[in-house]
Design an enzyme around this catalytic site. Structure first.
Site, PDB file in Angstrom:
ATOM      1  N   HIS A  69       3.512  -2.587   3.011  1.00  0.00           N
ATOM      2  CA  HIS A  69       3.561  -1.197   2.550  1.00  0.00           C
ATOM      3  C   HIS A  69       4.840  -0.914   1.782  1.00  0.00           C
ATOM      4  O   HIS A  69       5.896  -1.467   2.098  1.00  0.00           O
ATOM      5  CB  HIS A  69       3.436  -0.242   3.741  1.00  0.00           C
ATOM      6  CG  HIS A  69       2.105  -0.309   4.415  1.00  0.00           C
ATOM      7  ND1 HIS A  69       1.778  -1.329   5.290  1.00  0.00           N
ATOM      8  CD2 HIS A  69       1.007   0.479   4.317  1.00  0.00           C
ATOM      9  CE1 HIS A  69       0.531  -1.151   5.723  1.00  0.00           C
ATOM     10  NE2 HIS A  69       0.043  -0.065   5.144  1.00  0.00           N
ATOM     11  N   ASP A  73       0.809  -1.218   0.000  1.00  0.00           N
ATOM     12  CA  ASP A  73       0.000   0.000   0.000  1.00  0.00           C
ATOM     13  C   ASP A  73       0.845   1.272   0.000  1.00  0.00           C
ATOM     14  O   ASP A  73       2.039   1.255   0.301  1.00  0.00           O
ATOM     15  CB  ASP A  73      -0.888   0.032   1.251  1.00  0.00           C
ATOM     16  CG  ASP A  73      -2.072  -0.907   1.162  1.00  0.00           C
ATOM     17  OD1 ASP A  73      -2.130  -1.718   0.218  1.00  0.00           O
ATOM     18  OD2 ASP A  73      -2.936  -0.838   2.054  1.00  0.00           O
TER      19      ASP A  73
END
Length: 227
Positions: free
Chosen positions: A191, A47
């Site tokens: 992430h 992300d």
């Protein structure tokens, strides 16, 4: 001279026969996880990109491991760094919509949610020539309004089944343990902003392969399937 010739001939006859490499053929690629051994697939997802430093490092690590992943990008960052998003697609990865500015979408009205998702669709399409089909709500926060606006844009909502906690300071070892503990069909949240996450890639792929699991693709229904 005669003795050396006889010895060379004897060594040649004793050597195992190897398959010929066709003229001009590229060297065999370094072995990675064998697709035929896969009994299930796990989606590796990243992300909050694109991140010029870590997204590129992730791409290098994933390619070296023979793995593909899904990057859920923020529209505002795609606008700032479209080339990085293009490189993600060019590397054979997938790009999903993660909103424009990473708000709690559940705190917004329908029009504001539509702007967050629609502007991100446009930014990713402009950078890559492809509109995403997957959407991940920031913080995993969703409701009927968010899902309805996503559907209007042809987006399938995707959350996760395993949180690596890389955003919370998890070590590389902890990230690897979390990701390799995923079950077939699992979706791992990571992430694109931490060196620990980059360092975890080869060990995650190896750990999954040891369980006959391989990195997979999230399809239009939200299932994890073969890439």
């Amino acid at each position: 001279m005669v003795l050396r010739t006889l010895l060379a001939a004897a060594l040649l006859l004793a050597a195992p026969l190897l398959p010929a490499n066709p003229a001009g053929a590229a060297p065999a690629a370094k072995a990675g996880p064998v697709a035929l051994a896969c009994t299930g697939y796990v989606a590796l997802t990243y992300d909050d990109g694109p991140n010029a430093q870590y997204t590129r490092a992730l791409l290098t690590a994933l390619r070296s491991a023979g793995a593909r992943a899904t990057f859920f990008d923020l529209g505002s960052r795609v606008q700032q760094q479209p080339q990085v998003t293009r490189e993600v697609v060019q590397a054979g990865m997938w790009v999903g919509n993660h909103s424009w500015s990473h708000p709690y979408l559940t705190n917004l009205g329908a029009a504001a949610v539509a702007r967050e998702l629609g502007d991100t669709q446009n930014a990713i399409r402009g950078a890559t020539g492809q509109a995403p089909t997957l959407f991940r709500p920031p913080y995993g926060a969703t409701n009927a309004t968010v899902q309805a606006e996503a559907r209007k844009l042809g987006l399938t909502q995707v959350t996760w089944s395993v949180d690596s906690q890389d955003w919370n300071g998890a070590s590389t070892d902890a990230i690897v343990r979390a990701a390799t503990g995923a079950s077939a069909g699992g979706i791992v949240l990571m992430h694109a902003g931490y060196q620990t996450t980059v360092d975890a890639v080869p060990r995650i792929v190896q750990g999954l392969a040891a369980r006959n699991l391989c990195p997979g693709r999230i399809d239009g229904s939200g299932r994890v399937v073969a890439p």
